[in-house]
Design a protein around this motif. Structure first.
Motif, mmCIF file in Angstrom:
data_model
loop_
_atom_site.group_PDB
_atom_site.id
_atom_site.type_symbol
_atom_site.label_atom_id
_atom_site.label_comp_id
_atom_site.label_asym_id
_atom_site.label_seq_id
_atom_site.Cartn_x
_atom_site.Cartn_y
_atom_site.Cartn_z
ATOM 1 N N THR A 186 0.839 -1.206 0.000
ATOM 2 C CA THR A 186 0.000 0.000 0.000
ATOM 3 C C THR A 186 0.873 1.255 0.000
ATOM 4 O OG1 THR A 186 -0.111 -0.037 2.423
ATOM 5 C CG2 THR A 186 -1.881 -1.161 1.229
ATOM 6 N N ASP A 187 2.161 1.075 -0.188
ATOM 7 C CA ASP A 187 3.106 2.184 -0.176
ATOM 8 C C ASP A 187 3.045 2.927 -1.515
ATOM 9 O OD1 ASP A 187 5.401 3.806 -0.422
ATOM 10 O OD2 ASP A 187 6.587 2.496 0.871
ATOM 11 N N PRO A 188 2.643 4.196 -1.513
ATOM 12 C CA PRO A 188 2.523 4.941 -2.772
ATOM 13 C C PRO A 188 3.818 4.987 -3.576
ATOM 14 C CG PRO A 188 1.471 6.145 -0.981
ATOM 15 C CD PRO A 188 2.215 5.002 -0.365
ATOM 16 N N LYS A 189 4.960 5.068 -2.894
ATOM 17 C CA LYS A 189 6.241 5.140 -3.612
ATOM 18 C C LYS A 189 6.550 3.828 -4.328
ATOM 19 C CE LYS A 189 8.379 8.743 -0.792
ATOM 20 N NZ LYS A 189 9.487 9.090 0.133
ATOM 21 N N GLU A 190 6.205 2.694 -3.692
ATOM 22 C CA GLU A 190 6.432 1.402 -4.325
ATOM 23 C C GLU A 190 5.494 1.213 -5.521
ATOM 24 O OE1 GLU A 190 8.133 -1.040 -0.431
ATOM 25 O OE2 GLU A 190 6.194 -1.615 -1.289
ATOM 26 N N ILE A 191 4.264 1.672 -5.384
ATOM 27 C CA ILE A 191 3.304 1.573 -6.496
ATOM 28 C C ILE A 191 3.762 2.454 -7.655
ATOM 29 C CG2 ILE A 191 0.898 1.939 -7.190
ATOM 30 C CD1 ILE A 191 0.156 1.442 -4.197
ATOM 31 N N GLU A 192 4.270 3.642 -7.330
ATOM 32 C CA GLU A 192 4.780 4.534 -8.384
ATOM 33 C C GLU A 192 5.997 3.917 -9.077
ATOM 34 O OE1 GLU A 192 6.173 9.180 -9.083
ATOM 35 O OE2 GLU A 192 6.099 8.363 -7.039
ATOM 36 N N LYS A 193 6.871 3.294 -8.303
ATOM 37 C CA LYS A 193 8.039 2.634 -8.875
ATOM 38 C C LYS A 193 7.611 1.518 -9.826
ATOM 39 C CE LYS A 193 12.461 1.386 -9.101
ATOM 40 N NZ LYS A 193 13.452 2.168 -9.869
ATOM 41 N N ALA A 194 6.583 0.749 -9.431
ATOM 42 C CA ALA A 194 6.059 -0.304 -10.308
ATOM 43 C C ALA A 194 5.514 0.303 -11.601
ATOM 44 C CB ALA A 194 4.979 -1.097 -9.582
ATOM 45 N N TYR A 195 4.836 1.431 -11.480
ATOM 46 C CA TYR A 195 4.307 2.136 -12.661
ATOM 47 C C TYR A 195 5.435 2.501 -13.621
ATOM 48 C CZ TYR A 195 3.162 6.471 -15.156
ATOM 49 O OH TYR A 195 3.040 7.448 -16.105
ATOM 50 N N GLU A 196 6.517 3.039 -13.099
ATOM 51 C CA GLU A 196 7.657 3.417 -13.945
ATOM 52 C C GLU A 196 8.243 2.189 -14.629
ATOM 53 O OE1 GLU A 196 8.555 6.347 -14.734
ATOM 54 O OE2 GLU A 196 7.450 7.559 -13.272
ATOM 55 N N THR A 197 8.321 1.080 -13.882
ATOM 56 C CA THR A 197 8.838 -0.166 -14.450
ATOM 57 C C THR A 197 7.950 -0.675 -15.580
ATOM 58 O OG1 THR A 197 9.871 -0.793 -12.353
ATOM 59 C CG2 THR A 197 9.398 -2.585 -13.898
ATOM 60 N N LEU A 198 6.644 -0.519 -15.417
ATOM 61 C CA LEU A 198 5.680 -1.091 -16.356
ATOM 62 C C LEU A 198 5.495 -0.266 -17.625
ATOM 63 C CD1 LEU A 198 2.978 -2.186 -13.769
ATOM 64 C CD2 LEU A 198 4.284 -3.749 -15.232
ATOM 65 N N LYS A 199 5.897 0.980 -17.628
ATOM 66 C CA LYS A 199 5.627 1.846 -18.784
ATOM 67 C C LYS A 199 6.128 1.255 -20.109
ATOM 68 C CE LYS A 199 6.914 5.995 -17.220
ATOM 69 N NZ LYS A 199 7.055 7.483 -17.189
ATOM 70 N N PRO A 200 7.380 0.780 -20.190
ATOM 71 C CA PRO A 200 7.805 0.202 -21.474
ATOM 72 C C PRO A 200 7.071 -1.083 -21.839
ATOM 73 C CG PRO A 200 9.521 -0.063 -19.797
ATOM 74 C CD PRO A 200 8.498 0.856 -19.228
ATOM 75 N N ALA A 332 -5.709 2.059 -0.781
ATOM 76 C CA ALA A 332 -4.590 2.162 -1.727
ATOM 77 C C ALA A 332 -4.991 1.751 -3.138
ATOM 78 C CB ALA A 332 -3.421 1.303 -1.254
ATOM 79 N N ILE A 333 -6.143 1.080 -3.281
ATOM 80 C CA ILE A 333 -6.586 0.711 -4.629
ATOM 81 C C ILE A 333 -6.749 1.961 -5.492
ATOM 82 C CG2 ILE A 333 -9.068 0.719 -4.097
ATOM 83 C CD1 ILE A 333 -7.164 -1.690 -6.468
ATOM 84 N N GLY A 334 -7.084 3.084 -4.864
ATOM 85 C CA GLY A 334 -7.202 4.336 -5.613
ATOM 86 C C GLY A 334 -5.881 4.761 -6.225
ATOM 87 N N ILE A 335 -4.777 4.475 -5.533
ATOM 88 C CA ILE A 335 -3.445 4.809 -6.064
ATOM 89 C C ILE A 335 -3.131 3.908 -7.255
ATOM 90 C CG2 ILE A 335 -0.993 5.035 -5.511
ATOM 91 C CD1 ILE A 335 -1.853 5.202 -2.525
ATOM 92 N N TYR A 336 -3.422 2.613 -7.101
ATOM 93 C CA TYR A 336 -3.223 1.688 -8.217
ATOM 94 C C TYR A 336 -4.017 2.147 -9.445
ATOM 95 C CZ TYR A 336 -1.003 -1.980 -5.332
ATOM 96 O OH TYR A 336 -0.148 -2.718 -4.534
ATOM 97 N N GLU A 337 -5.263 2.499 -9.223
ATOM 98 C CA GLU A 337 -6.135 2.859 -10.351
ATOM 99 C C GLU A 337 -5.673 4.151 -11.020
ATOM 100 O OE1 GLU A 337 -9.918 2.750 -8.418
ATOM 101 O OE2 GLU A 337 -10.194 0.599 -8.811
ATOM 102 N N LYS A 338 -5.138 5.084 -10.223
ATOM 103 C CA LYS A 338 -4.619 6.324 -10.801
ATOM 104 C C LYS A 338 -3.484 6.017 -11.772
ATOM 105 C CE LYS A 338 -1.597 8.928 -8.637
ATOM 106 N NZ LYS A 338 -0.936 9.861 -7.691
ATOM 107 N N TYR A 339 -2.540 5.179 -11.338
ATOM 108 C CA TYR A 339 -1.406 4.853 -12.194
ATOM 109 C C TYR A 339 -1.796 3.913 -13.333
ATOM 110 C CZ TYR A 339 1.842 7.244 -9.085
ATOM 111 O OH TYR A 339 2.507 8.207 -8.376
ATOM 112 N N TRP A 340 -2.797 3.085 -13.109
ATOM 113 C CA TRP A 340 -3.304 2.200 -14.161
ATOM 114 C C TRP A 340 -3.866 3.031 -15.310
ATOM 115 C CZ3 TRP A 340 -2.917 -2.315 -16.187
ATOM 116 C CH2 TRP A 340 -3.983 -2.987 -16.833
ATOM 117 N N THR A 341 -4.627 4.065 -14.979
ATOM 118 C CA THR A 341 -5.178 4.959 -16.008
ATOM 119 C C THR A 341 -4.050 5.642 -16.776
ATOM 120 O OG1 THR A 341 -7.171 5.338 -14.694
ATOM 121 C CG2 THR A 341 -6.686 6.947 -16.422
ATOM 122 N N LYS A 342 -3.015 6.078 -16.048
ATOM 123 C CA LYS A 342 -1.878 6.723 -16.707
ATOM 124 C C LYS A 342 -1.171 5.737 -17.646
ATOM 125 C CE LYS A 342 0.701 9.662 -14.423
ATOM 126 N NZ LYS A 342 1.546 10.288 -13.401
#
Length: 347
Positions: A186-200, A332-342
């Motif tokens: 549920t750590d926002p920084k870890e979720i953001e890091k996963a988002y950066e990893t997943l972009k490519p 924290a699902i809201g954080i996941y969904e924010k980055y999922w949309t991005k």
């Protein structure tokens, strides 16, 4: 009104009430994943009980949850949520407690798949299938022996040939796992890091599919990517040549369970249906149809050795221990969904 008339009126009312309840028991509204229960299993249930089953399909937990949220748990009698959705829905008051005294066949279930954190003592759920999400490989186009890791999906040569499930938590589990984080962070920084990893990875993706992900593989629209183990089984029954690879970092594991919405109109019919689905011979037929692992121990014992010993359907303990089951991440699902949309919009 004298006593005799009052007694007669009361008896009539009770009789009408019993008749209405009996009439209600002759219908069941089932909301379930597509291609998840053999038609003849449902037909045989109707023949045996006289209960007509109306089947509606959904293609994601999110879609099912949104529909139940909208109706406040009304409109359906049995639903089949995955793992942590049982916790989410019960907390939201969308599920009713299950009267297990009416489930004679509950004893058939593997204790290892009961009493999980998402539903202590199985107050709200009865496991139907359990399975995994790992890597599907079209063996006619790619040598499966060259694929060992989630990292392999990022290779540039697979651009435009890649499939991801249309599931925020599953896709993010890849990014979290590759960074050494819990799938349930549920750590926002870890979720953001996963988002950066997943972009490519998402940039390389040809299709998102959580309805029947085998179909893009079979049609040639995808050659590699995420897939559920049962979809590999079904694809190969339909003439495909899909290999299933458990990534070395660990696969995604889940349990799909029967549950009864809080405002179901036909609870007795729902209990009869769930109990029927836990018969060993029914559990066996369902595995043979869809290729997921049953928690029904006597049902598993009835399977032919080829299925019983299949690591695609029934992974060994070491494979399961290496993977992770998802749990409820709360707000924290809201954080996941924010980055999922991005991710999906390319931002």
């Amino acid at each position: 009104m004298n006593k005799e008339i009052r007694r007669g009126a009361l008896a009539l009312m009770l009789g009408l009430s019993a008749f209405a309840a009996q009439a209600q028991d002759k219908e069941l509204n089932l909301y379930v994943w597509s291609e998840y229960i053999p038609d003849d299993v449902i037909e045989n249930f109707t023949k045996e009980t006289g209960i007509e089953v109306n089947v509606t399909n959904y293609e994601s937990n999110e879609a099912m949850f949104a529909k139940l949220k909208l109706t406040n748990g009304a409109g359906y009698d049995v639903v089949v949520p995955s793992t942590y959705y049982i916790s989410v829905m019960s907390k939201d008051g969308l599920l009713q407690k299950i009267d297990k005294s009416k489930l004679d066949n509950f004893k058939n279930l593997d204790p290892a798949l009961l009493n999980k954190p998402y539903d202590p003592n199985n107050q709200y759920s009865v496991p139907y299938f359990w399975g995994s999400t790992a890597i599907g490989v079209n063996a006619d186009e790619i040598d499966p022996k060259t694929i060992t890791s989630w990292k392999d999906l990022f290779k540039p040569e697979y651009k435009g040939r890649l499939l991801l499930t249309d599931d925020v938590r599953e896709v993010f589990q890849i990014g979290l796992t590759l960074n050494g984080f819990s799938a349930n962070t549920t750590d926002p920084k870890e979720i953001e890091k996963a988002y950066e990893t997943l972009k490519p990875l998402v940039a390389n993706t040809q299709v998102f599919n959580s309805d029947a992900p085998r179909l893009p593989y079979l049609s040639g629209d995808a050659d590699i990517g995420m897939i559920w183990n049962g979809e590999v089984y079904m694809a190969n029954k339909e003439g495909g040549n899909l290999a299933y690879v458990y990534p070395k970092e660990g696969a995604i594991f889940w349990v799909d369970s029967f549950a009864i919405p809080s405002h179901a109109e036909h609870t007795e019919a729902a209990l009869k249906f769930i109990n029927y689905m836990m018969r060993p011979e029914v559990a066996k037929e369902c595995v043979e149809y869809v290729g997921y692992a049953t928690p029904n121990l006597p049902g598993k014992a009835l399977l032919p050795d080829a299925l019983k010993n299949s690591k695609v359907i029934f992974p060994d303990k070491a494979t399961v221990d290496k993977g992770q089951f998802q749990t409820d991440v709360g707000d924290a699902i809201g954080i996941y969904e924010k980055y999922w949309t991005k991710l999906k919009t390319g931002h």
